[in-house]
Design a protein around this motif. Sequence first.
Motif, PDB file in Angstrom:
ATOM      1  N   HIS A 243       0.823  -1.208   0.000  1.00 11.93           N
ATOM      2  CA  HIS A 243       0.000   0.000   0.000  1.00 11.93           C
ATOM      3  C   HIS A 243       0.856   1.256   0.000  1.00 11.93           C
ATOM      4  O   HIS A 243       0.546   2.245  -0.678  1.00 11.93           O
ATOM      5  CB  HIS A 243      -0.930  -0.009   1.206  1.00 11.93           C
ATOM      6  CG  HIS A 243      -2.042  -1.007   1.080  1.00 11.93           C
ATOM      7  ND1 HIS A 243      -2.869  -1.334   2.122  1.00 11.93           N
ATOM      8  CD2 HIS A 243      -2.452  -1.762   0.022  1.00 11.93           C
ATOM      9  CE1 HIS A 243      -3.751  -2.234   1.725  1.00 11.93           C
ATOM     10  NE2 HIS A 243      -3.509  -2.518   0.451  1.00 11.93           N
ATOM     11  N   ALA A 244       1.951   1.209   0.790  1.00 11.42           N
ATOM     12  CA  ALA A 244       2.842   2.367   0.837  1.00 11.42           C
ATOM     13  C   ALA A 244       3.482   2.620  -0.529  1.00 11.42           C
ATOM     14  O   ALA A 244       3.597   3.762  -0.980  1.00 11.42           O
ATOM     15  CB  ALA A 244       3.922   2.164   1.891  1.00 11.42           C
ATOM     16  N   ALA A 245       3.875   1.514  -1.217  1.00 13.02           N
ATOM     17  CA  ALA A 245       4.465   1.665  -2.551  1.00 13.02           C
ATOM     18  C   ALA A 245       3.434   2.216  -3.526  1.00 13.02           C
ATOM     19  O   ALA A 245       3.731   3.086  -4.350  1.00 13.02           O
ATOM     20  CB  ALA A 245       5.002   0.319  -3.037  1.00 13.02           C
ATOM     21  N   ALA A 246       2.175   1.700  -3.419  1.00  9.67           N
ATOM     22  CA  ALA A 246       1.120   2.197  -4.299  1.00  9.67           C
ATOM     23  C   ALA A 246       0.838   3.670  -4.043  1.00  9.67           C
ATOM     24  O   ALA A 246       0.657   4.457  -4.984  1.00  9.67           O
ATOM     25  CB  ALA A 246      -0.151   1.379  -4.110  1.00  9.67           C
ATOM     26  N   LEU A 247       0.819   4.043  -2.738  1.00  4.96           N
ATOM     27  CA  LEU A 247       0.607   5.451  -2.408  1.00  4.96           C
ATOM     28  C   LEU A 247       1.757   6.309  -2.911  1.00  4.96           C
ATOM     29  O   LEU A 247       1.549   7.436  -3.379  1.00  4.96           O
ATOM     30  CB  LEU A 247       0.451   5.608  -0.887  1.00  4.96           C
ATOM     31  CG  LEU A 247      -0.870   5.109  -0.294  1.00  4.96           C
ATOM     32  CD1 LEU A 247      -0.818   5.184   1.237  1.00  4.96           C
ATOM     33  CD2 LEU A 247      -2.045   5.932  -0.819  1.00  4.96           C
ATOM     34  N   GLY A 248       2.979   5.752  -2.820  1.00  4.40           N
ATOM     35  CA  GLY A 248       4.134   6.491  -3.322  1.00  4.40           C
ATOM     36  C   GLY A 248       4.049   6.710  -4.824  1.00  4.40           C
ATOM     37  O   GLY A 248       4.307   7.805  -5.329  1.00  4.40           O
ATOM     38  N   ARG A 249       3.656   5.629  -5.534  1.00  3.88           N
ATOM     39  CA  ARG A 249       3.508   5.758  -6.990  1.00  3.88           C
ATOM     40  C   ARG A 249       2.395   6.740  -7.331  1.00  3.88           C
ATOM     41  O   ARG A 249       2.519   7.546  -8.261  1.00  3.88           O
ATOM     42  CB  ARG A 249       3.226   4.392  -7.612  1.00  3.88           C
ATOM     43  CG  ARG A 249       4.407   3.442  -7.599  1.00  3.88           C
ATOM     44  CD  ARG A 249       4.139   2.249  -8.494  1.00  3.88           C
ATOM     45  NE  ARG A 249       2.994   1.470  -8.025  1.00  3.88           N
ATOM     46  CZ  ARG A 249       3.080   0.460  -7.174  1.00  3.88           C
ATOM     47  NH1 ARG A 249       4.274   0.109  -6.680  1.00  3.88           N
ATOM     48  NH2 ARG A 249       2.005  -0.215  -6.802  1.00  3.88           N
TER      49      ARG A 249
END
Length: 546
Positions: free
Chosen positions: A122-128
């Motif tokens: 989720h953090a990676a998706a939010l970062g993207r």
Amino acid sequence: MVGSQKRFRPLWTIGSRYVLALVTTILAHALTIAFRRDLPTPSFMLFIPAVAISAWFGGPGPSILATAMSLVLIRIHFLGPGWVGLGPENGTLSVATFLVVAVIIAGTMEALRRSRVLADSHAAALGRLNDENQRVAKRATKLLDVTTALSEAMSVDEVTAVVLTKGLAVVEAARGVLVSVEGDRLKFLGARGLTPALEAQLAKLTMDSDVPVVHALRKGEMISIESPEAFREKFSGVYEDFGELADMQTYLATPLVHAGETVGSLALHFKEAAAVGASDRAFTMLLAQAAATALYRARTYDAELDKRRRAELLVQAREDVLGVVAHDLRNPLNLILMTNELLLEEQLPPERRTEMFGVAMRASKQMNRMIDDLLDHVRLQAGRLSLEIEEVSVETIMRQTEETFRPLAERGHLHFHIATQDSAIVRADPKRVSQIVGNLVGNAIKFTPEQGSVSLRAIHDDDQVVFQVVDDGPGIPPEQMSHLFDNFWQARKNDQRGVGLGLAIAKELVEAHGGKIWVESEVGHGSTFSFSLPAANIPVESNGSQ
């Protein structure tokens, strides 16, 4: 934290996870043995961290291995000999308690581990998503700059420059091609990122050309090509000429439509294959809409500006004509009036009367020539001069010129030469060609001193015939060369033999035929006036007929 876990996670292979479970379990066993002498009964709680560590870093498999090894080691070393009976009192309860705690710990660690993986995802998706939002915000700001620049662009050239510079930067395209269309007429406006040779090829595009930028025009909607192979397959018919285009990963071409009217087309080439996402297409469509509106407005502005310039030229032409009528035509008219007054005298000798008739005739011809030049000038400026194109023998042009000007050259004691290739023919208006040649030969005879030489020759050169009028007169000073083809310009001020339109009209007529005119001169060594006309493909016999 998330970043560090991402960096070190690849180090934990399947084998290393089980090795970790084995090592932590043995370490827990060693610590339990070391502390058992200080405790009244064995404690198995040190095996719990081993199970927890194995579950956190290894997952279910290593945690089961750590739990099984812990039970075996507890049974062997702490609960007496054998595998059936339990040694110390409360041994069964301790083992059961350990097993329950180990299972709970392992389950909890596995749940935490999966939560951590999910949180990282989720953090990676939010970062993207955050990166994409920042990218979209920056592109939106750039698009605002582009629309502002397009709204300020006045001419089609200015619109083209904005679209192919700032516009390409907004959509992050590596190359771009912009064309406009009016009815069935296609015009190449410009390109960016292409070689000059390829731009020259694109400048020849027509509505029948099979390339993306024209294909989108005919189809009336955006087309997308997402690989070089697809480009080669779809446009195989023109690949040899436009093969350089097929070196990108993604191609987009969209028609430019304003108020239901297609005004042009824009093609974009991208180095990356992922340049066809929803946001990329949205920005491409926004750029296309802004470009269509600006191009329509600029085209209208250019048309109005052209009309204004033409109107100004017509006004200036009329003023010039009135000035010539008021000044230059007055002299021959006065001359005619004076000779008529003399002719009315009854006592005038016959020879003197004949002389006066000659003066009046020459003045009348001079006035007629001036009026013809003025009328041609006005027609050319108004764009109303029509040509009657046909195949004309160069030999005929030369023969007629010789018949007209040889007597004039002989009266001026000049040597007059004609040279031509008998088989050469041109596609032209014969009357206008005679007018062009007549202006140039007449000027050469007029300015060449007695005993001088004037020659006319024609050279067939591939798809054109070059006519040259050569004289050995005084030549033209360098400072006057740039003015030779200007309207109403004369090298000799107050020269009453013309109105300064002969060379200007000759230039306009040559260019109307699709040719060009130029001059080479050296002071004291004469001048060479040259002009070209398109050659016809059918040869003619050397019989002097047209």
